[in-house]
Design an enzyme around this catalytic site. Structure first.
Site, PDB file in Angstrom:
ATOM      1  N   ASP A   1      -1.254  -4.288  -0.478  1.00 33.39           N
ATOM      2  CA  ASP A   1      -2.502  -5.184  -0.117  1.00 33.39           C
ATOM      3  C   ASP A   1      -2.778  -5.151   1.237  1.00 33.39           C
ATOM      4  OD1 ASP A   1      -2.372  -5.646  -3.027  1.00 33.39           O
ATOM      5  OD2 ASP A   1      -1.286  -7.604  -2.716  1.00 33.39           O
TER       6      ASP A   1
ATOM      7  N   LYS B   1      -5.714  -0.507   1.803  1.00 28.58           N
ATOM      8  CA  LYS B   1      -5.417   0.769   1.797  1.00 28.58           C
ATOM      9  C   LYS B   1      -6.972   1.589   1.081  1.00 28.58           C
ATOM     10  CE  LYS B   1      -1.677   0.068  -0.629  1.00 28.58           C
ATOM     11  NZ  LYS B   1      -1.429  -1.184  -0.309  1.00 28.58           N
TER      12      LYS B   1
ATOM     13  N   ASN C   1      -0.202  -1.337 -11.187  1.00 23.71           N
ATOM     14  CA  ASN C   1       0.297  -2.373 -10.382  1.00 23.71           C
ATOM     15  C   ASN C   1      -0.370  -2.563  -9.017  1.00 23.71           C
ATOM     16  OD1 ASN C   1       1.513   0.179  -9.493  1.00 23.71           O
ATOM     17  ND2 ASN C   1       3.408  -0.887  -8.882  1.00 23.71           N
TER      18      ASN C   1
ATOM     19  N   GLY D   1      -3.741  -2.621  -6.783  1.00 25.19           N
ATOM     20  CA  GLY D   1      -5.338  -3.137  -6.900  1.00 25.19           C
ATOM     21  C   GLY D   1      -5.753  -2.943  -5.558  1.00 25.19           C
ATOM     22  N   HIS D   2      -6.542  -1.786  -5.507  1.00 27.40           N
ATOM     23  CA  HIS D   2      -7.142  -1.514  -4.239  1.00 27.40           C
ATOM     24  C   HIS D   2      -8.713  -1.808  -4.213  1.00 27.40           C
ATOM     25  CE1 HIS D   2      -3.803   1.940  -3.544  1.00 27.40           C
ATOM     26  NE2 HIS D   2      -3.410   0.675  -3.675  1.00 27.40           N
ATOM     27  N   THR D   3      -9.174  -2.365  -3.366  1.00 28.37           N
ATOM     28  CA  THR D   3     -10.656  -3.058  -3.310  1.00 28.37           C
ATOM     29  C   THR D   3     -11.306  -2.302  -2.281  1.00 28.37           C
ATOM     30  OG1 THR D   3      -9.407  -5.242  -3.547  1.00 28.37           O
ATOM     31  CG2 THR D   3     -11.777  -5.190  -3.081  1.00 28.37           C
TER      32      THR D   3
ATOM     33  N   GLN E   1       1.180   0.145  -3.060  1.00 31.43           N
ATOM     34  CA  GLN E   1       2.266  -0.944  -2.533  1.00 31.43           C
ATOM     35  C   GLN E   1       2.452  -0.669  -1.269  1.00 31.43           C
ATOM     36  OE1 GLN E   1       3.168   1.159  -5.900  1.00 31.43           O
ATOM     37  NE2 GLN E   1       1.769  -0.281  -6.459  1.00 31.43           N
TER      38      GLN E   1
ATOM     39  N   THR F   1      -3.294  -9.094 -10.236  1.00 30.70           N
ATOM     40  CA  THR F   1      -3.145 -10.299 -10.928  1.00 30.70           C
ATOM     41  C   THR F   1      -3.677 -11.737 -10.708  1.00 30.70           C
ATOM     42  OG1 THR F   1      -1.338 -10.790  -9.544  1.00 30.70           O
ATOM     43  CG2 THR F   1      -0.613  -9.294 -11.484  1.00 30.70           C
ATOM     44  N   GLY F   2      -4.262 -11.803  -9.688  1.00 35.30           N
ATOM     45  CA  GLY F   2      -4.846 -12.918  -9.080  1.00 35.30           C
ATOM     46  C   GLY F   2      -4.075 -14.135  -8.623  1.00 35.30           C
TER      47      GLY F   2
ATOM     48  N   SER G   1     -10.028  -3.274  11.582  1.00 32.12           N
ATOM     49  CA  SER G   1     -11.040  -3.590  10.410  1.00 32.12           C
ATOM     50  C   SER G   1     -11.383  -5.026  10.749  1.00 32.12           C
ATOM     51  CB  SER G   1     -10.398  -3.409   9.013  1.00 32.12           C
ATOM     52  OG  SER G   1     -11.152  -4.107   8.012  1.00 32.12           O
TER      53      SER G   1
END
Ligand code: GDP
Ligand code: IMO
Ligand code: MG
Length: 422
Positions: A13, A16, A38, A40-42, A224, A301-302, A411
């Protein structure tokens, strides 16, 4: 041309997805090489916020080829959901997304086995995302897996044989009541298989090597982070694949001498989601502040992410394992409102100071910190390095000096545009 690799250096997280999207205009081909949903790329741009799980983060830029490599594990049901939601946004990926025939499938029973295994571990659970990642890779290594290429012939027969093995395990070993959950999931799963069939299923290693030989530029997008790597992470609280640079070679079928730049991404602080050791974790108001300001909740997964100060011992270890050539520092803006920023430079273990990462983290590592002054200014609107507050420039210089690798990008917000190249 060579394959450039972009990897998370911490516990995942790091951002990426955002950076791959920013760098994509420089590349012809964007690939995923390990992990599965698994991840989660935002990505955020033009008022769109999108989370990708299986699909490479180059997908929003026109005329790019995106490849899901052999090292990835795919859940057809989640894949279909991703495809459908991208279609709703007007992105039809049939021509731009290619899938390796050697990528493994996550079966509905893999998810159930993940749940059963975590329940059986009780307080020692890994904190898995429960997407079936561990059981799917276990079958791959155990030579019992099903691959995307298997969809093309006698699939039902092969599927039933695997599911029989799994349901035996679920009922006889785990005493897990699987029937209803399996029925619920199977229908959507087979619809996902039909969706996968609509894509070009390829021998990705041959395709990628031909693209490289014909002068195309390729970036490999890690999932990951290095501290979750199956060999070098905080075992057993890790994921089930090689998340490191070497994983790009095995997960795409490219030789080590074809690897070019290695971009290592880290947050200006640290987070971890799931169980396992985390030496710089802050279980106090400062940790809570990092979570609130950084919106540190899992993209898949929040779950709330655990937060702490930057850990240079772990970061130096990750840089060594990955051969990082450029660093990218994410979420600097989250530190906007701190009078001082702490950085862990050593661990004290059994009274001894060390800068070397120990073979196992067992919770007895006392982080030894140095403190740097914060900038107490909002970075969100900053667009050039010239406008950096002096304290931020000093923080960057301090990290570069400690790690001996340049920070090429900083960033300062989630949006594509909030990215400063140095
Ligand atoms: P990934 O798994 O490495 O792609 O990272 P995630 O998408 O799971 O988590 C990163 C989160 O931080 C996402 O919500 C991003 O939108 C957000 N993000 C990325 N870069 C920045 C940044 O520089 N500043 C802030 N405030 N948020 C960022
Ligand atoms: P991205 O690509 C953060 C963590 C889980 C758990 C451990 C094992 O978005 O950075 P698994 O589901 O693989 O069996 O879980 O790894 N984990 C992640 N943490 N980001 C991720 O991916 C992760 N993928 C898995 O929380 O601790
Ligand atoms: Mg993520």
């Amino acid at each position: 041309m060579k394959v450039d690799v972009l990897l998370g250096l911490q516990w995942g997280d790091e951002g990426k997805g955002k950076v791959v999207d920013v760098l994509t205009p420089r590349y012809d081909v964007i690939t995923r090489f390990q992990g599965g949903p698994n991840a989660g790329h935002t990505l955020e741009f033009n008022n769109i916020k999108h989370v990708l799980h299986t699909i490479p983060s180059g997908i929003f830029r026109a005329d790019k080829i995106n490849i899901i490599g052999n090292g990835v594990v795919i859940d057809p049901c989640i894949f279909k959901k991703e495809i459908d939601s991208l279609l709703k946004l007007g992105f039809d990926l049939k021509k731009t997304l290619l899938i390796s025939k050697k990528a493994h499938l996550i079966l509905p029973t893999h998810r159930l086995l993940d749940a059963a295994s975590e329940a059986a571990k009780g307080a020692d659970k890994i904190g898995s995302t429960l997407k079936g990642i561990g059981p799917a890779y276990r079958d791959k290594i155990g030579r019992d897996g099903l691959r995307v290429g298997d969809i093309l012939n006698n699939f039902e027969e092969k599927y039933k044989a695997r599911v029989k093995q799994h349901t035996d395990l679920l009922s006889k070993y785990y005493h897990f009541d699987y029937k209803e959950a399996l029925l619920d999931y199977e229908k959507a799963w087979f619809e996902g298989i039909e969706t996968i069939k609509q894509f070009q299923l390829i021998d990705s290693e041959t395709v990628i090597n031909k693209l490289i030989d014909s002068g195309k530029s390729v970036i490999a997008e890690g999932a990951q982070g290095t501290m979750l790597d199956i060999d070098f992470g905080s075992y057993p609280f890790v994921t089930s694949s090689n998340t490191i640079t070497a994983g790009a070679c095995t997960g795409l079928g490219v030789a080590p001498n074809k690897i070019g730049k290695v971009y290592g991404i880290f947050k200006a602080y640290c987070t971890r989601v799931g169980s396992g050791p985390f030496p710089t974790e802050l279980n106090d108001a400062t940790g809570q502040k990092l979570r609130d300001v950084g919106h540190e909740f899992g993209s898949t997964t929040g779950r709330p992410r655990r937060c702490g100060w930057l850990d240079l011992v772990a970061l130096k270890y990750a840089i060594m394992i990955d051969g990082v050539t450029e660093l990218i520092m994410m979420k600097a803006d989250v530190l906007d409102d701190f009078d001082y920023i702490k950085v862990c430079t050593k661990y004290k273990i059994n009274g001894e100071l060390t800068e070397d990462f120990p073979h196992e983290l067992d919770g007895n590592e006392e982080p030894i910190y140095e403190s740097l002054p914060g900038w107490n200014k909002a970075l969100t609107g900053v667009t050039k390095e010239n406008n950096f507050p002096v304290e931020l420039s000093n923080y960057i210089k301090y990290i570069e000096t400690k790690l001996h690798v340049p920070i090429s990008i900083v960033s300062v917000g989630p949006n594509r545009s909030q990215t400063i190249e140095r």
